[in-house]
Design a protein around this motif. Structure first.
Motif, PDB file in Angstrom:
ATOM      1  N   GLY A 172      -3.745   7.990  22.806  1.00  0.00           N
ATOM      2  CA  GLY A 172      -2.417   7.385  22.859  1.00  0.00           C
ATOM      3  C   GLY A 172      -1.419   8.179  23.673  1.00  0.00           C
ATOM      4  O   GLY A 172      -0.675   8.986  23.133  1.00  0.00           O
ATOM      5  N   ILE A 173      -1.419   7.966  24.994  1.00  0.00           N
ATOM      6  CA  ILE A 173      -0.433   8.558  25.905  1.00  0.00           C
ATOM      7  C   ILE A 173       0.430   7.393  26.393  1.00  0.00           C
ATOM      8  O   ILE A 173       0.046   6.678  27.332  1.00  0.00           O
ATOM      9  CB  ILE A 173      -1.099   9.270  27.101  1.00  0.00           C
ATOM     10  CG1 ILE A 173      -2.268  10.144  26.649  1.00  0.00           C
ATOM     11  CG2 ILE A 173      -0.059  10.068  27.891  1.00  0.00           C
ATOM     12  CD1 ILE A 173      -1.894  11.315  25.795  1.00  0.00           C
ATOM     13  N   PRO A 174       1.564   7.123  25.735  1.00  0.00           N
ATOM     14  CA  PRO A 174       2.294   5.869  25.950  1.00  0.00           C
ATOM     15  C   PRO A 174       2.575   5.518  27.417  1.00  0.00           C
ATOM     16  O   PRO A 174       2.320   4.389  27.839  1.00  0.00           O
ATOM     17  CB  PRO A 174       3.596   6.088  25.168  1.00  0.00           C
ATOM     18  CG  PRO A 174       3.195   7.006  24.068  1.00  0.00           C
ATOM     19  CD  PRO A 174       2.198   7.938  24.682  1.00  0.00           C
ATOM     20  N   SER A 234      -9.024   0.911  24.446  1.00  0.00           N
ATOM     21  CA  SER A 234      -9.286   1.267  23.055  1.00  0.00           C
ATOM     22  C   SER A 234      -8.415   2.462  22.694  1.00  0.00           C
ATOM     23  O   SER A 234      -8.376   3.456  23.423  1.00  0.00           O
ATOM     24  CB  SER A 234     -10.770   1.617  22.872  1.00  0.00           C
ATOM     25  OG  SER A 234     -11.035   2.010  21.555  1.00  0.00           O
ATOM     26  N   VAL A 235      -7.714   2.366  21.569  1.00  0.00           N
ATOM     27  CA  VAL A 235      -6.787   3.426  21.152  1.00  0.00           C
ATOM     28  C   VAL A 235      -7.277   4.040  19.845  1.00  0.00           C
ATOM     29  O   VAL A 235      -7.523   3.338  18.858  1.00  0.00           O
ATOM     30  CB  VAL A 235      -5.361   2.867  20.964  1.00  0.00           C
ATOM     31  CG1 VAL A 235      -4.420   3.964  20.470  1.00  0.00           C
ATOM     32  CG2 VAL A 235      -4.841   2.274  22.270  1.00  0.00           C
ATOM     33  N   SER A 236      -7.429   5.361  19.845  1.00  0.00           N
ATOM     34  CA  SER A 236      -7.845   6.085  18.639  1.00  0.00           C
ATOM     35  C   SER A 236      -6.620   6.312  17.762  1.00  0.00           C
ATOM     36  O   SER A 236      -5.800   7.182  18.042  1.00  0.00           O
ATOM     37  CB  SER A 236      -8.477   7.422  19.032  1.00  0.00           C
ATOM     38  OG  SER A 236      -9.659   7.205  19.766  1.00  0.00           O
ATOM     39  N   LEU A 237      -6.503   5.531  16.712  1.00  0.00           N
ATOM     40  CA  LEU A 237      -5.304   5.581  15.861  1.00  0.00           C
ATOM     41  C   LEU A 237      -5.532   6.459  14.635  1.00  0.00           C
ATOM     42  O   LEU A 237      -4.823   7.433  14.417  1.00  0.00           O
ATOM     43  CB  LEU A 237      -4.908   4.163  15.447  1.00  0.00           C
ATOM     44  CG  LEU A 237      -3.543   4.018  14.788  1.00  0.00           C
ATOM     45  CD1 LEU A 237      -2.428   4.394  15.756  1.00  0.00           C
ATOM     46  CD2 LEU A 237      -3.337   2.591  14.281  1.00  0.00           C
ATOM     47  N   GLN A 274       5.608   4.799  18.800  1.00  0.00           N
ATOM     48  CA  GLN A 274       5.677   4.828  20.258  1.00  0.00           C
ATOM     49  C   GLN A 274       4.352   4.386  20.884  1.00  0.00           C
ATOM     50  O   GLN A 274       4.331   3.673  21.894  1.00  0.00           O
ATOM     51  CB  GLN A 274       6.036   6.240  20.739  1.00  0.00           C
ATOM     52  CG  GLN A 274       6.382   6.321  22.223  1.00  0.00           C
ATOM     53  CD  GLN A 274       6.827   7.715  22.637  1.00  0.00           C
ATOM     54  OE1 GLN A 274       7.077   8.576  21.789  1.00  0.00           O
ATOM     55  NE2 GLN A 274       6.927   7.930  23.927  1.00  0.00           N
ATOM     56  N   VAL A 275       3.269   4.805  20.265  1.00  0.00           N
ATOM     57  CA  VAL A 275       1.952   4.388  20.751  1.00  0.00           C
ATOM     58  C   VAL A 275       1.788   2.875  20.621  1.00  0.00           C
ATOM     59  O   VAL A 275       1.345   2.194  21.557  1.00  0.00           O
ATOM     60  CB  VAL A 275       0.829   5.117  19.973  1.00  0.00           C
ATOM     61  CG1 VAL A 275      -0.542   4.561  20.365  1.00  0.00           C
ATOM     62  CG2 VAL A 275       0.889   6.621  20.229  1.00  0.00           C
ATOM     63  N   ILE A 276       2.158   2.336  19.472  1.00  0.00           N
ATOM     64  CA  ILE A 276       2.041   0.889  19.253  1.00  0.00           C
ATOM     65  C   ILE A 276       2.941   0.121  20.222  1.00  0.00           C
ATOM     66  O   ILE A 276       2.535  -0.918  20.774  1.00  0.00           O
ATOM     67  CB  ILE A 276       2.383   0.526  17.791  1.00  0.00           C
ATOM     68  CG1 ILE A 276       1.367   1.152  16.831  1.00  0.00           C
ATOM     69  CG2 ILE A 276       2.436  -0.988  17.611  1.00  0.00           C
ATOM     70  CD1 ILE A 276      -0.048   0.661  17.003  1.00  0.00           C
ATOM     71  N   THR A 303      -8.149  -2.806  21.331  1.00  0.00           N
ATOM     72  CA  THR A 303      -9.026  -2.322  20.269  1.00  0.00           C
ATOM     73  C   THR A 303      -8.466  -1.017  19.710  1.00  0.00           C
ATOM     74  O   THR A 303      -7.986  -0.166  20.460  1.00  0.00           O
ATOM     75  CB  THR A 303     -10.448  -2.076  20.806  1.00  0.00           C
ATOM     76  OG1 THR A 303     -11.003  -3.319  21.248  1.00  0.00           O
ATOM     77  CG2 THR A 303     -11.345  -1.491  19.729  1.00  0.00           C
ATOM     78  N   PHE A 304      -8.517  -0.891  18.386  1.00  0.00           N
ATOM     79  CA  PHE A 304      -8.099   0.353  17.746  1.00  0.00           C
ATOM     80  C   PHE A 304      -9.287   0.960  17.006  1.00  0.00           C
ATOM     81  O   PHE A 304      -9.970   0.277  16.253  1.00  0.00           O
ATOM     82  CB  PHE A 304      -6.943   0.113  16.772  1.00  0.00           C
ATOM     83  CG  PHE A 304      -5.639  -0.131  17.455  1.00  0.00           C
ATOM     84  CD1 PHE A 304      -4.785   0.924  17.777  1.00  0.00           C
ATOM     85  CD2 PHE A 304      -5.255  -1.423  17.807  1.00  0.00           C
ATOM     86  CE1 PHE A 304      -3.581   0.690  18.430  1.00  0.00           C
ATOM     87  CE2 PHE A 304      -4.056  -1.663  18.455  1.00  0.00           C
ATOM     88  CZ  PHE A 304      -3.213  -0.598  18.772  1.00  0.00           C
TER      89      PHE A 304
END
Length: 347
Positions: free
Chosen positions: A196-198, A214-217, A239-241, A256-257
């Motif tokens: 997550g690098i906005p 794909s974001v690792s949440l 901020q990531v969302i 995808t999360f």
């Protein structure tokens, strides 16, 4: 004269160099790419439809730098194959071939080590060295394909490192993978995974490409995410969302999360409901991943808790699955094989 790694070149740049610097005809670019990316021939002298003079020019100016396979582990359960690959400077990275009934996936690395230091990840705990070059990223795929004698049609940037901290080189590799004269992979078969690098997520949305994000949440709140992902202090969950919303608005694509389930930490029904609230109207797919062996000693939730978490998401309109575990009998999780080899080397 220092030779260049030909794998660092996108198609148009390679054609321009061959034409303007070496005096090779334009169609030679197609022949060279066919040898490297389709036939997996990594020696200019073996490119027999080129003249001896052209082969010599190529050898004088270029190298085809493929990483050396230091170690390979093959799962007896599902065939998952984990590679430890050595680069020219003796640094090592990991890459994996994963088999599913409908597809085969290559998981490749973008950095030597990782600077993010996520507590559940062996790669992050082993330290960070540097970004990989374009050619070093592409070379992982070619090395595995050569070893397996197969064409891999799906690639995920989900190995060692944070792809969006090596943004330019990663984007260049996508061009190479996607180009019809090079790897010719459909962009929809390429997935970039990020912690997550906005700003970079938003920049991905500007590229107008069909690849997947794909974001690792791994946690629904800042309080939880701060404890396992130090990057959350800089880029909090909201901020990531928001960057994913902007990405989705630009691309019209579902995000995808990835969500690692950790016993007693982020695996309750309440956590699942917080996740639903966090996503709001964002179109998402959630991959639930029971935590692997890890440096922090986190444990997997029970099957009952995993199923309850999944059911809560699905009942609230979230597409979600529990990702099938692959390579459980080998060091298949990110960073495990390299970390073990580094420890043995330092004894």
């Amino acid at each position: 004269m220092q030779t260049k790694n030909i794998l660092d070149f996108e198609y148009s740049d390679l054609q321009s160099y061959l034409l303007n610097e070496l005096g090779l005809e334009k169609f030679r670019t197609d022949q060279i790419c066919d040898w490297i990316y389709k036939k997996r021939v990594f020696d200019f002298e073996s490119m027999t439809n080129l003249s001896k003079d052209d082969r010599q020019k190529l050898s004088d100016n270029f190298k085809i730098s493929i990483p050396h396979i230091v170690k390979k582990e093959v799962s007896k359960i599902d065939g998952t194959t984990k590679y430890l690959l050595e680069l020219e400077d003796r640094n090592t990275v990991e890459a994996v071939i994963i088999y599913y009934p409908s597809r085969t996936i290559a998981c490749i690395s973008t950095q030597v080590g990782c600077p993010l230091k996520c507590s559940f990840c062996s790669t992050g705990q082993s330290g960070y060295v540097r970004n990989l070059s374009t050619g070093e990223i592409i070379g992982q795929l070619l090395a595995m394909e050569k070893d397996k004698e197969m064409d891999v049609k799906n690639v995920v940037y989900m190995g060692m490192g944070e792809p969006l901290l090596n943004f330019n080189n990663v984007v260049q590799t996508i061009e190479i993978l996607n180009h019809p004269k090079m790897k010719k992979l459909g962009a929809r078969h390429i997935t970039i995974s990020t912690a997550g690098i906005p700003q970079k997520i938003e920049e991905l949305g500007d590229l107008n490409k069909e690849f997947r994000l794909s974001v690792s949440l791994h946690a629904p709140t800042n309080l939880q995410r701060d404890q396992i992902m130090p990057i959350n202090h800089k880029y909090p969950v909201e901020q990531v969302i928001q960057s994913c919303r902007i990405y989705q608005k630009k691309t019209k694509k579902r995000v995808t999360f990835e969500y690692i389930l950790i016993k007693g930490f982020n695996d309750s029904k309440e956590d699942a409901l917080k996740l639903v609230e966090l996503f709001g109207d964002l179109k998402v797919m959630v991959n639930l991943i029971p935590v692997n062996e890890n440096p922090a000693g986190f444990e997997k939730p029970s099957k009952r808790f995993i199923q309850a978490f999944l059911d809560t998401l699905v009942k609230n309109g979230i597409d979600a699955v529990v990702r099938a575990e692959k390579g459980s009998d080998i060091s298949a999780a990110c960073g495990q094989l390299r970390t073990r080899e580094l420890k043995e080397a330092n004894r």
